[in-house]
Scaffold this active site. Structure first.
Site, PDB file in Angstrom:
ATOM      1  N   CYS A 182      35.360  43.902  13.568  1.00 59.40           N
ATOM      2  CA  CYS A 182      36.759  44.253  14.226  1.00 59.40           C
ATOM      3  C   CYS A 182      37.580  45.401  13.533  1.00 59.40           C
ATOM      4  O   CYS A 182      38.064  44.704  12.566  1.00 59.40           O
ATOM      5  CB  CYS A 182      37.593  42.894  14.476  1.00 59.40           C
ATOM      6  SG  CYS A 182      39.254  43.275  15.237  1.00 59.40           S
ATOM      7  N   CYS A 194      41.318  44.563  13.336  1.00 65.05           N
ATOM      8  CA  CYS A 194      41.494  43.643  12.441  1.00 65.05           C
ATOM      9  C   CYS A 194      41.486  43.823  10.894  1.00 65.05           C
ATOM     10  O   CYS A 194      42.196  43.497  10.060  1.00 65.05           O
ATOM     11  CB  CYS A 194      40.584  42.463  12.457  1.00 65.05           C
ATOM     12  SG  CYS A 194      40.426  41.753  14.410  1.00 65.05           S
ATOM     13  N   ASP A 195      40.542  44.594  10.752  1.00 63.62           N
ATOM     14  CA  ASP A 195      39.928  44.733   9.080  1.00 63.62           C
ATOM     15  C   ASP A 195      40.272  46.169   8.517  1.00 63.62           C
ATOM     16  O   ASP A 195      40.146  46.207   7.330  1.00 63.62           O
ATOM     17  CB  ASP A 195      38.742  44.121   8.827  1.00 63.62           C
ATOM     18  CG  ASP A 195      38.500  42.696   9.143  1.00 63.62           C
ATOM     19  OD1 ASP A 195      39.672  42.012   9.164  1.00 63.62           O
ATOM     20  OD2 ASP A 195      37.586  42.180   9.617  1.00 63.62           O
TER      21      ASP A 195
HETATM   22  C1  LIG Z   1      36.019  37.706  11.546  1.00 66.89           C
HETATM   23  C2  LIG Z   1      37.395  37.869  12.507  1.00 66.89           C
HETATM   24  C3  LIG Z   1      38.321  38.370  12.119  1.00 66.89           C
HETATM   25  C4  LIG Z   1      39.468  38.585  13.026  1.00 66.89           C
HETATM   26  N1  LIG Z   1      40.718  39.255  12.295  1.00 66.89           N
HETATM   27  C5  LIG Z   1      41.785  39.190  13.211  1.00 66.89           C
HETATM   28  C6  LIG Z   1      43.053  39.915  12.820  1.00 66.89           C
HETATM   29  O1  LIG Z   1      43.127  40.222  11.628  1.00 66.89           O
HETATM   30  N2  LIG Z   1      43.878  39.870  13.806  1.00 66.89           N
HETATM   31  C7  LIG Z   1      43.791  39.550  15.019  1.00 66.89           C
HETATM   32  O2  LIG Z   1      44.712  39.451  15.905  1.00 66.89           O
HETATM   33  N3  LIG Z   1      42.843  39.296  15.544  1.00 66.89           N
HETATM   34  C8  LIG Z   1      41.636  38.939  14.776  1.00 66.89           C
HETATM   35  N4  LIG Z   1      40.521  38.611  15.249  1.00 66.89           N
HETATM   36  C9  LIG Z   1      40.166  38.407  16.863  1.00 66.89           C
HETATM   37  C10 LIG Z   1      40.959  36.920  17.098  1.00 66.89           C
HETATM   38  O3  LIG Z   1      40.573  35.946  16.185  1.00 66.89           O
HETATM   39  C11 LIG Z   1      40.664  36.746  18.611  1.00 66.89           C
HETATM   40  O4  LIG Z   1      41.168  37.648  19.146  1.00 66.89           O
HETATM   41  C12 LIG Z   1      41.471  35.180  19.113  1.00 66.89           C
HETATM   42  O5  LIG Z   1      40.832  34.335  18.075  1.00 66.89           O
HETATM   43  C13 LIG Z   1      40.925  35.090  20.364  1.00 66.89           C
HETATM   44  O6  LIG Z   1      41.639  33.788  20.854  1.00 66.89           O
HETATM   45  P1  LIG Z   1      41.191  32.991  21.850  1.00 66.89           P
HETATM   46  O7  LIG Z   1      42.076  31.562  21.950  1.00 66.89           O
HETATM   47  O8  LIG Z   1      40.887  33.719  23.198  1.00 66.89           O
HETATM   48  O9  LIG Z   1      39.764  32.550  21.598  1.00 66.89           O
HETATM   49  P2  LIG Z   1      39.040  31.765  20.280  1.00 66.89           P
HETATM   50  O10 LIG Z   1      39.625  32.116  19.165  1.00 66.89           O
HETATM   51  O11 LIG Z   1      37.607  32.451  20.395  1.00 66.89           O
HETATM   52  O12 LIG Z   1      39.068  30.188  20.475  1.00 66.89           O
HETATM   53  C14 LIG Z   1      38.362  29.925  21.543  1.00 66.89           C
HETATM   54  C15 LIG Z   1      38.117  28.361  21.071  1.00 66.89           C
HETATM   55  O13 LIG Z   1      37.275  27.591  22.377  1.00 66.89           O
HETATM   56  C16 LIG Z   1      36.459  26.680  21.646  1.00 66.89           C
HETATM   57  N5  LIG Z   1      35.469  26.564  22.997  1.00 66.89           N
HETATM   58  C17 LIG Z   1      34.874  27.399  23.336  1.00 66.89           C
HETATM   59  N6  LIG Z   1      33.913  26.935  24.430  1.00 66.89           N
HETATM   60  C18 LIG Z   1      34.190  25.525  24.428  1.00 66.89           C
HETATM   61  C19 LIG Z   1      33.805  24.373  25.270  1.00 66.89           C
HETATM   62  N7  LIG Z   1      32.570  24.584  26.242  1.00 66.89           N
HETATM   63  N8  LIG Z   1      34.336  23.235  24.971  1.00 66.89           N
HETATM   64  C20 LIG Z   1      35.110  22.938  24.037  1.00 66.89           C
HETATM   65  N9  LIG Z   1      35.809  24.038  23.335  1.00 66.89           N
HETATM   66  C21 LIG Z   1      35.140  25.059  23.643  1.00 66.89           C
HETATM   67  C22 LIG Z   1      35.950  27.439  20.763  1.00 66.89           C
HETATM   68  O14 LIG Z   1      35.092  26.436  19.797  1.00 66.89           O
HETATM   69  C23 LIG Z   1      36.883  27.989  20.010  1.00 66.89           C
HETATM   70  O15 LIG Z   1      37.494  27.223  19.047  1.00 66.89           O
HETATM   71  C24 LIG Z   1      39.183  38.471  14.312  1.00 66.89           C
HETATM   72  C25 LIG Z   1      38.155  37.670  14.645  1.00 66.89           C
HETATM   73  C26 LIG Z   1      37.220  37.571  13.999  1.00 66.89           C
HETATM   74  C27 LIG Z   1      35.808  37.091  14.371  1.00 66.89           C
END
Ligand SMILES: Cc1cc2nc3c(=O)[nH]c(=O)nc-3n(C[C@H](O)[C@H](O)[C@H](O)COP(=O)(O)OP(=O)(O)OC[C@H]3O[C@@H](n4cnc5c(N)ncnc54)[C@H](O)[C@@H]3O)c2cc1C
Length: 398
Positions: free
Chosen positions: A132, A135-136
């Site tokens: 990303c 992000c980084d």
């Molecule tokens: C390495 C890395 C670095 C990042 N750095 C940044 C940053 O610096 N700044 C920033 O703003 N964003 C950053 N991001 C992006 C950010 O993490 C995501 O945009 C954000 O986490 C999305 O949130 P979300 O809640 O939509 O999904 P997610 O964070 O993906 O959470 C979804 C959750 O749903 C759960 N889940 C999925 N399917 C099921 C199921 N069937 N049953 C039960 N649970 C389930 C998963 O286990 C997970 O915990 C980074 C991402 C990564 C991978």
């Protein structure tokens, strides 16, 4: 079967924000998570773009979100959601530990970055291997870095990274990029961008942080070293959409389609965060989606309760149904409201006026055409009169 008002699937930033907003709106909220609460941010060492927190590790920020959701007495349960089903009007969340009926569901299951799969990749995630640029990118000020990929994301993110890095190598297995011509032209004209054609990354090396990439030329099989302090993989991102696949409408590559209210194609099922089709996948946009989805779910649940008590439970009731998406019908609803007020003064009865556009499932269930004046007896239509004008309306309600 266990019955809950709002079931949220996924305890990432979107799901936990939805839980905070849902609880504060007075809903009974159940948050389901199959892994660790926090979601994708659990895998990063540095977050510097969540407003108000200048620096935190991913797990620290995830922990703050979880504590905040718990402060408002959210129930967080550890289980894997297998699928969401519609049984009649009911929304059933099927998990590895049983079934739960929900008034409304928010799908906040996130996404994952596809891995390149080369040696050294997994060990260096967060230590120079990134997926990303937003992000980084800022962590590589003045350094030489590499990007892997040749599509639009790789080329555009490569260009974005030139704002920080002194040089950006774009490693691609072919001898031309697959990205749009305009993006390719801008990239090739940028002196900081150096394409490395016909090459793949065989191994990522470094004691702790990334220091070197071992490359192989796929045409000549020649192996070479590229000294960089970071490598960004742009080989694709996919939604974690399995539990609602085929139930809600999705776009290209499975990203769930939701409108600006986070409503999916199925009434009462909302999508929030990275799992939906959107432009920017970040913590701040996921949290925003979660808030909007929770407020939408709250309005939906209240409306369903209202519809049930106003339409389905009374011994007999006359209601006006119209489509709020049609200007003529919306005007007719204003007239219906006036008549309802006058008649209400006379007979003390309330006449529900229902926007069938917003309550499509109720319209389908009752088999009502829009706009209509409908008489119901204990939830069953006993008479329905289609109306086209104010005169029709007055006659039907006389
Ligand atoms: C390495 C890395 C670095 C990042 N750095 C940044 C940053 O610096 N700044 C920033 O703003 N964003 C950053 N991001 C992006 C950010 O993490 C995501 O945009 C954000 O986490 C999305 O949130 P979300 O809640 O939509 O999904 P997610 O964070 O993906 O959470 C979804 C959750 O749903 C759960 N889940 C999925 N399917 C099921 C199921 N069937 N049953 C039960 N649970 C389930 C998963 O286990 C997970 O915990 C980074 C991402 C990564 C991978």
């Amino acid at each position: 079967m266990e019955k809950r008002e709002l079931v949220i699937i996924g305890a990432g930033p979107a799901g936990m924000t939805a839980a905070i907003y849902g609880r504060r709106a007075g809903l009974d909220v159940l948050l389901l998570e199959r892994g660790a609460a926090g979601g994708q941010i659990n895998t990063t060492e540095e977050i510097e773009n969540w407003p108000g927190v200048q620096h935190a590790t991913g797990p620290e920020l995830g922990g703050m979100f979880r504590d905040h959701a718990l402060k408002f007495k959210t129930e967080i349960r550890s289980l894997d959601v297998k699928k969401v089903e519609l049984r009649g009007d009911a929304k059933i969340v099927v998990t590895d530990k049983g079934e739960i009926e929900a008034e409304a569901v928010i799908v906040a299951t996130g996404a994952y970055f596809r891995r390149l799969g080369c040696e050294g990749e997994a060990e260096h995630i967060g230590q120079g291997v990134s997926y990303c640029a937003v992000c980084d990118g800022a962590f590589f000020e003045g350094e030489e870095i590499a990007v892997v990929g040749g599509g639009n994301t790789a080329v555009e993110e490569g260009l974005y990274l030139t704002a920080f890095a002194s040089r950006v190598y774009i490693i691609h297995r072919r001898d031309e990029f697959r990205a749009d011509r305009a993006a390719v032209e801008r990239a090739l004209a940028n002196p900081k961008i150096v394409p490395v054609w016909n090459s793949v990354v065989e191994r990522i090396e470094g004691d702790g942080a990334v220091e070197n990439l071992v490359l192989k030329n796929v045409k000549t099989n020649e192996v070479s070293n590229l000294k960089v302090s970071g490598v960004f993989m742009f080989v694709g991102q996919s939604p974690c959409d399995e539990c609602v696949r085929g139930l809600v409408k999705a776009g290209k590559e499975g990203w769930i389609l939701a409108n600006e209210h986070m409503e999916t194609s199925v009434e009462g099922i909302f999508a929030a965060g990275d799992v939906r089709s959107k432009h920017l996948r970040q913590v701040v946009t996921a949290a925003s989606d979660g808030a909007i989805a929770a407020m939408g779910a709250s309005a939906y649940i209240n409306e369903q309760l209202h519809l049930r008590s106003a339409l389905l439970e009374p011994e007999s009731v006359t209601a006006f149904f119209y489509s709020g998406a049609d200007a003529d019908q919306a005007r007719l609803s204003n007239e219906a409201e006036k008549i309802a007020k006058e008649k209400g003064k006379e007979n003390g009865k309330k006449m529900p006026i229902i926007d069938g556009y917003k309550n499509n499932r109720m319209i389908e269930k009752l088999g009502v055409a829009l706009p209509s004046v409908v008489e119901l007896r204990r939830g069953t239509v006993s008479k329905a009169v289609k109306v086209a004008s104010e005169a029709d309306l007055a006659e039907a309600l006389a």
